[in-house]
Design an enzyme around this catalytic site. Sequence first.
Site, PDB file in Angstrom:
ATOM      1  N   HIS A   1       0.830  -1.294   0.073  1.00  0.00           N
ATOM      2  CA  HIS A   1       0.032  -0.028  -0.138  1.00  0.00           C
ATOM      3  C   HIS A   1       0.868   1.185  -0.125  1.00  0.00           C
ATOM      4  CE1 HIS A   1      -3.178   2.952   1.105  1.00  0.00           C
ATOM      5  NE2 HIS A   1      -2.419   3.117   2.230  1.00  0.00           N
TER       6      HIS A   1
ATOM      7  N   HIS B   1       3.279   7.809   5.399  1.00  0.00           N
ATOM      8  CA  HIS B   1       2.106   8.456   5.709  1.00  0.00           C
ATOM      9  C   HIS B   1       1.505   7.571   6.995  1.00  0.00           C
ATOM     10  CE1 HIS B   1      -0.121   5.754   3.011  1.00  0.00           C
ATOM     11  NE2 HIS B   1      -1.018   5.972   3.964  1.00  0.00           N
ATOM     12  N   ASP B   2       1.517   6.639   7.190  1.00  0.00           N
ATOM     13  CA  ASP B   2       1.079   5.733   8.120  1.00  0.00           C
ATOM     14  C   ASP B   2       1.876   5.513   9.356  1.00  0.00           C
ATOM     15  OD1 ASP B   2      -1.782   5.557   7.275  1.00  0.00           O
ATOM     16  OD2 ASP B   2      -1.267   4.019   6.131  1.00  0.00           O
TER      17      ASP B   2
ATOM     18  N   GLU C   1       0.352   7.112  12.774  1.00  0.00           N
ATOM     19  CA  GLU C   1      -0.711   6.484  13.097  1.00  0.00           C
ATOM     20  C   GLU C   1      -0.617   5.086  13.657  1.00  0.00           C
ATOM     21  OE1 GLU C   1      -4.861   5.687  10.788  1.00  0.00           O
ATOM     22  OE2 GLU C   1      -4.089   7.744  10.575  1.00  0.00           O
ATOM     23  N   ASP C   2       0.089   4.015  12.754  1.00  0.00           N
ATOM     24  CA  ASP C   2       0.092   2.631  13.016  1.00  0.00           C
ATOM     25  C   ASP C   2       1.347   2.243  13.749  1.00  0.00           C
ATOM     26  OD1 ASP C   2      -2.123   2.729  11.487  1.00  0.00           O
ATOM     27  OD2 ASP C   2      -1.262   1.966   9.588  1.00  0.00           O
TER      28      ASP C   2
ATOM     29  N   ASP D   1      -3.631   7.956  -1.063  1.00  0.00           N
ATOM     30  CA  ASP D   1      -3.887   7.247   0.006  1.00  0.00           C
ATOM     31  C   ASP D   1      -5.456   6.612  -0.103  1.00  0.00           C
ATOM     32  OD1 ASP D   1      -4.039   5.648   2.335  1.00  0.00           O
ATOM     33  OD2 ASP D   1      -4.425   7.332   3.629  1.00  0.00           O
TER      34      ASP D   1
END
Length: 195
Positions: free
Chosen positions: A42, A66-67, A70-71, A131
């Site tokens: 992804h 980008h994650d 957050e992740d 995204d």
Amino acid sequence: MTAPVAGARPAAWSSLAEAASLAFRLHGPQRRKGTAIPYVSHLMAVAALVLEHGGDEEQAVAALLHDAIEDCGAEHEAEIAARFGPRVAAIVRACTDAEVLPKPPWRARKEAYLAHLEGAGADALLVSACDKLHNARAIVEDLRELGPGMMARFNAGRDGTLWYYRALAEAFARLLPGRLSAELGRAVTEMEALA
């Protein structure tokens, strides 16, 4: 193959390679929700979409990462800023809808993210739209293969997921008009038809 823009400085790609290495380290064991697909696929797809839609190397670096906050944890923001600079860190921050665990309730988090897009800069809008486009396309492919029951894998189920993607498509059509938002709109329309 497109010709280089006259007078444009070619990208060295060293930052992109370094970001790919970091993305693989942070996300290596993760899988796409409800699948055996490595999560890094992804991230690479989003970076490719950013470049295909006119983004530069820093925007592609942010797409790969980008994650990360957050992740993988808010502690990675400082590393991203130190290694790739404040612009990349700002884009990654702008693409983050939660940095605490447990995450806030899904609907409130998504409503806040949609509201946040209204004031997001062009860098963040490009990465976020890419995204969401890749996610929407993946959902459409899974719907084709597995049918509407696959929507149960999402926290918000079918109705919440469809609401969110329609709201995203409308927001990007207004905030980032053009080919990218049109592609997202078409993917969401197909998602709705298949779900």
